[in-house]
Enzyme design. Structure first.
Site, mmCIF file in Angstrom:
data_model
loop_
_atom_site.group_PDB
_atom_site.id
_atom_site.type_symbol
_atom_site.label_atom_id
_atom_site.label_comp_id
_atom_site.label_asym_id
_atom_site.label_seq_id
_atom_site.Cartn_x
_atom_site.Cartn_y
_atom_site.Cartn_z
ATOM 1 N N TYR A 41 25.378 18.300 58.351
ATOM 2 C CA TYR A 41 26.257 18.151 59.507
ATOM 3 C C TYR A 41 26.888 19.480 59.934
ATOM 4 C CZ TYR A 41 26.381 13.006 59.361
ATOM 5 O OH TYR A 41 26.062 11.679 59.406
ATOM 6 N N ARG B 69 60.566 12.157 39.242
ATOM 7 C CA ARG B 69 59.576 11.143 39.623
ATOM 8 C C ARG B 69 60.167 9.803 39.196
ATOM 9 N NH1 ARG B 69 53.275 11.411 37.777
ATOM 10 N NH2 ARG B 69 54.245 10.953 35.765
ATOM 11 N N MET C 299 28.520 10.999 53.069
ATOM 12 C CA MET C 299 28.982 9.785 52.400
ATOM 13 C C MET C 299 28.068 9.346 51.258
ATOM 14 S SD MET C 299 29.750 5.980 53.958
ATOM 15 C CE MET C 299 31.052 6.547 55.050
ATOM 16 N N LYS D 256 45.152 3.965 31.667
ATOM 17 C CA LYS D 256 45.440 3.553 33.035
ATOM 18 C C LYS D 256 44.277 3.931 33.955
ATOM 19 C CE LYS D 256 48.013 7.809 33.969
ATOM 20 N NZ LYS D 256 49.279 8.404 34.428
#
Length: 387
Positions: free
Chosen positions: A268, A146, A327, A49
């Protein structure tokens, strides 16, 4: 490789890619064989998956099929349709079950829905009443809360006189919620519940163990095991040595190496201040490539338990991430790497044989599953096939 006599000659895309991923399909096949060995008399499936945990369902599915896997599990029907081309006579189970409008995809591609709710069960019986019998599986909830039919309802269903005589699942399965913690008493509790299910569905194959459950021993294996993360080299069990071979290596290219002075800040927010004169390697990978922001060297308020971020590997040495990861870019401190041994254009290993997947994941406060399935679209991929 580029022809040095022709500066405009076409280069190998992998050799010049900003970010690249190597997938060792031989290691993948070996990991499946190892899980099959550990599964004893149980048959061993392969879970592919999420695009084979981010590594490519086409190539990984082919390698697993050629290694001997004949049972596969995917999450959604579209994954099953894709896999069918590469596993022509395999039994492919769809873990999210079936929804109205998907019937034709299941029938045309020979896919097996895993019925996960009373609603899906009722719908499937109406489908087979109209179109004829087709294999299905039934998931029973043994404590996960679940997906799955409640335990007592599933057992009662076996004696339900309204159950169509033609309805007979080919597999009944459940899922362990604490299999990665062998010491948990909840594993034994779920095992006892699932044994009740297996007894009620006598004559139908049963499956409880995914990767972690396989390591719990033969009591958990039943008829079919379902390894996933272990196939891709990840840790299935908390603590202890990981016996699986690494399958994936992610690398990012160094764009620039720059000098910075003691006392200057990095990236940053200026959250990281240099304690010495340093050399910094800026590489072409960031959170857009699945190299998570929480791997930053500083400035991550949600990560309280680890004071440092991730490390990369270059020129035979581990090098730390410094400052906030962004990013498209990550900054590594390469001060301790001799200048003659590193240059722009070299590659830093983000995770792989030298930087274990789960060690990197822990630095992000997460698990190897998330790193693999978060791989972005920018990786140039190279698959190494078994000889």
């Amino acid at each position: 490789m580029t022809n040095p006599d022709d500066p405009f000659a076409e280069a190998d895309d992998f050799e010049i890619a900003p970010v690249r991923l190597t997938v060792d399909l031989g290691a993948l096949a070996d990991n499946w064989r190892e899980m099959a060995r550990r599964s004893g008399s149980a048959r061993t499936a392969a879970v592919v998956k999420a695009d084979a945990y981010g590594l490519g369902i086409e190539d990984c599915g082919t390698a697993l099929y050629e290694a001997g896997a004949r049972d596969f599990f995917v999450a959604v029907v579209q994954e099953g349709v894709t896999l069918r081309t590469y596993a022509p006579d395999a039994r492919i189970y769809v873990l999210s079950g079936i929804w109205p409008g998907q019937e034709q995809l299941f029938f045309e591609n020979g896919l097996v829905p895993v019925l996960v709710s009373e609603e899906q069960l009722a719908f499937w019986m109406s489908v087979t009443a109209e179109h004829g019998d087709h294999p299905c599986a039934l998931q029973v909830d043994t404590g996960f809360n679940r997906l799955g039919i409640p335990l007592e309802d599933a057992i009662a269903f076996t004696d339900d006189v309204s159950r169509p005589a033609s309805f007979s699942p080919v597999l009944v399965l459940s899922h362990l919620h604490s299999g990665d913690t062998p010491s948990s008493e909840l594993n034994q509790k779920q095992l006892e519940s699932f044994r009740r299910v297996a007894d009620a569905f006598e004559g139908i194959e049963t499956s409880l163990a995914a990767s972690a459950g396989i390591f719990l021993g033969s009591d958990y294996h039943f008829d079919l095991t379902r390894p996933g993360i272990a196939l891709y080299g990840g840790e299935a069990v908390n603590g202890g040595k990981n016996p699986m071979r690494p399958v994936a290596k992610a690398e990012a290219r160094i764009i620039q190496i720059r000098d910075a002075k003691k006392g200057e800040t990095v990236s940053y927010g200026g959250t990281y201040q240099l304690s010495r004169d340093s050399r910094l390697a800026i590489v072409a990978a960031g959170y857009a490539d699945g190299y998570l922001r929480s791997l930053s060297g500083s400035g991550v308020p949600l990560r309280q338990n680890i004071g440092h971020g991730a490390f990369g590997f270059v020129a035979g040495r581990k090098v730390p991430v410094v400052g906030r990861l962004t990013m498209d870019l990550t900054i590594f401190d390469v001060t301790d790497v001799p200048a003659a041994e590193i240059r722009s254009g070299d590659y830093v290993e983000l995770f792989g044989p030298n930087m274990p997947l789960d060690d990197v994941a822990r630095a992000a406060g997460t698990i190897g599953y998330e790193l693999l399935t978060s791989l972005g679209l920018r990786y140039e991929r190279r698959y190494i096939y078994p000889e």
